[in-house]
Design an enzyme around this catalytic site. Structure first.
Site, PDB file in Angstrom:
ATOM      1  N   GLY A   1      66.725  33.792  28.676  1.00  0.00           N
ATOM      2  CA  GLY A   1      67.462  32.834  29.501  1.00  0.00           C
ATOM      3  C   GLY A   1      68.969  32.875  29.354  1.00  0.00           C
ATOM      4  CB  SER A   2      71.474  35.291  28.112  1.00  0.00           C
ATOM      5  OG  SER A   2      71.379  36.444  28.910  1.00  0.00           O
TER       6      SER A   2
ATOM      7  CB  ALA B   1      78.873  42.927  33.955  1.00  0.00           C
ATOM      8  CD  GLU B   2      72.199  41.323  33.684  1.00  0.00           C
ATOM      9  OE1 GLU B   2      71.457  40.349  33.871  1.00  0.00           O
ATOM     10  OE2 GLU B   2      71.828  42.337  33.067  1.00  0.00           O
TER      11      GLU B   2
ATOM     12  CG  MET C   1      60.763  39.376  33.149  1.00  0.00           C
ATOM     13  SD  MET C   1      62.015  40.276  34.117  1.00  0.00           S
ATOM     14  CE  MET C   1      61.818  41.919  33.430  1.00  0.00           C
ATOM     15  NE  ARG C   2      52.987  35.289  37.458  1.00  0.00           N
ATOM     16  CZ  ARG C   2      51.878  36.000  37.510  1.00  0.00           C
ATOM     17  NH1 ARG C   2      51.665  36.969  36.658  1.00  0.00           N
ATOM     18  NH2 ARG C   2      50.959  35.757  38.412  1.00  0.00           N
TER      19      ARG C   2
ATOM     20  CB  SER D   1      72.640  44.311  42.176  1.00  0.00           C
ATOM     21  OG  SER D   1      72.984  45.662  41.954  1.00  0.00           O
TER      22      SER D   1
ATOM     23  CG  ASP E   1      63.985  44.488  41.568  1.00  0.00           C
ATOM     24  OD1 ASP E   1      64.122  43.267  41.392  1.00  0.00           O
ATOM     25  OD2 ASP E   1      63.457  45.243  40.734  1.00  0.00           O
TER      26      ASP E   1
ATOM     27  CG  HIS F   1      67.469  44.735  39.418  1.00  0.00           C
ATOM     28  ND1 HIS F   1      66.230  44.614  38.831  1.00  0.00           N
ATOM     29  CD2 HIS F   1      67.721  46.063  39.498  1.00  0.00           C
ATOM     30  CE1 HIS F   1      65.755  45.827  38.590  1.00  0.00           C
ATOM     31  NE2 HIS F   1      66.641  46.723  38.988  1.00  0.00           N
TER      32      HIS F   1
ATOM     33  CG  ASN G   1      66.154  38.953  40.927  1.00  0.00           C
ATOM     34  OD1 ASN G   1      66.014  38.332  39.865  1.00  0.00           O
ATOM     35  ND2 ASN G   1      65.854  40.230  41.041  1.00  0.00           N
TER      36      ASN G   1
HETATM   37  C1  GAR Z   1      68.558  40.394  32.498  1.00  0.00           C
HETATM   38  O1  GAR Z   1      69.178  41.595  32.100  1.00  0.00           O
HETATM   39  C2  GAR Z   1      68.145  40.472  33.949  1.00  0.00           C
HETATM   40  O2  GAR Z   1      69.049  41.176  34.753  1.00  0.00           O
HETATM   41  C3  GAR Z   1      66.844  41.224  33.836  1.00  0.00           C
HETATM   42  O3  GAR Z   1      66.215  40.696  32.695  1.00  0.00           O
HETATM   43  C4  GAR Z   1      67.211  40.232  31.792  1.00  0.00           C
HETATM   44  C5  GAR Z   1      66.928  38.788  31.466  1.00  0.00           C
HETATM   45  O4  GAR Z   1      67.771  38.329  30.444  1.00  0.00           O
HETATM   46  N1  GAR Z   1      66.062  41.035  35.002  1.00  0.00           N
HETATM   47  C6  GAR Z   1      65.211  41.931  35.487  1.00  0.00           C
HETATM   48  O5  GAR Z   1      65.014  43.002  34.952  1.00  0.00           O
HETATM   49  C7  GAR Z   1      64.494  41.508  36.745  1.00  0.00           C
HETATM   50  N2  GAR Z   1      63.885  42.625  37.385  1.00  0.00           N
HETATM   51  P1  GAR Z   1      68.048  36.786  30.263  1.00  0.00           P
HETATM   52  O6  GAR Z   1      66.668  36.113  30.148  1.00  0.00           O
HETATM   53  O7  GAR Z   1      68.805  36.676  28.977  1.00  0.00           O
HETATM   54  O8  GAR Z   1      68.821  36.299  31.454  1.00  0.00           O
END
Ligand code: GAR
Length: 188
Positions: free
Chosen positions: A12-13, A172-173, A89-90, A135, A144, A108, A106
């Site tokens: 959940g970051s 960056a996300e 992730m579902r 993205s 995606d 990715h 979303n």
């Molecule tokens: C993140 O890097 C996100 O972009 C990726 O999972 C991670 C979740 O981290 N998402 C995917 O791969 C979706 N297809 P987080 O729980 O710390 O946000």
């Protein structure tokens, strides 16, 4: 402010980044619910500590559409107007995706359309790419695949491993997601 529900499956970051961004007075969104398909998701505790309502329900033993209907009822019950997937992730059922058409984003960890699905950083390194990145896109029925709203390129270093690259892309996300979500809710 626009009311946003965030869906997570783990750490959940990115959700945390949205929660912290929402604290700025001029932020156009607020997080009204954090929901997870995994009651053990670490991000739930963080959300609770921030005083945000949470909903957690295991998807195990339920049909996808059944589980998504439960999720949908919670999200609508919270009065959410937008849904932000943040490490959810579902796959979502077509009904759920249709119900949130143009209202669900979303994030990715690749420069879409490259590397949909899993192991994105590994694949960027194997391909010898000069840059990885992330993205934010609108969620459509295909995985995606919706229209991309924003991207950040992250230079790959010679010694990068999938983990070191993932850690830099994650920085960056966090910036990209809050900024892109803010722009999007202002316009929609
Ligand atoms: C993140 O890097 C996100 O972009 C990726 O999972 C991670 C979740 O981290 N998402 C995917 O791969 C979706 N297809 P987080 O729980 O710390 O946000």
């Amino acid at each position: 402010k626009a009311r946003v529900a965030v869906l997570i499956s783990g750490r959940g970051s990115n959700m945390a980044a949205l929660v912290y961004a929402a604290k700025a007075l001029d932020c156009p969104f607020e997080i009204v619910l954090v929901a997870s398909n995994d009651p053990e998701a670490a991000g739930l505790e963080l959300a609770r500590a921030e005083g945000i309502p949470t909903f957690a329900h295991s998807h195990k033993g339920l049909k996808r559409a059944e589980f998504d209907a439960i999720l949908d009822a919670q999200i609508r019950g919270a009065g959410a107007q937008f849904v932000a997937l943040a490490g959810y992730m579902r796959l979502l059922s077509p009904e759920f995706v249709t119900g949130w058409a143009d209202k669900m984003l979303n994030i990715h960890p690749s420069l879409l359309p490259k590397y949909k699905g899993l192991h994105t950083h590994e694949r960027a390194l194997e391909a010898g790419d000069s840059h990885g990145g992330c993205s934010v896109h609108i969620v459509t029925a295909e995985l995606d695949d919706g229209p991309v709203l924003g991207q950040t390129e992250v230079a790959i270093l010679p010694d990068d491993t999938p983990d070191t690259l993932a850690a830099r892309v994650l920085i960056a996300e966090h910036q990209l997601y809050s900024r892109t979500l803010a722009d999007y809710v202002r316009r929609n």
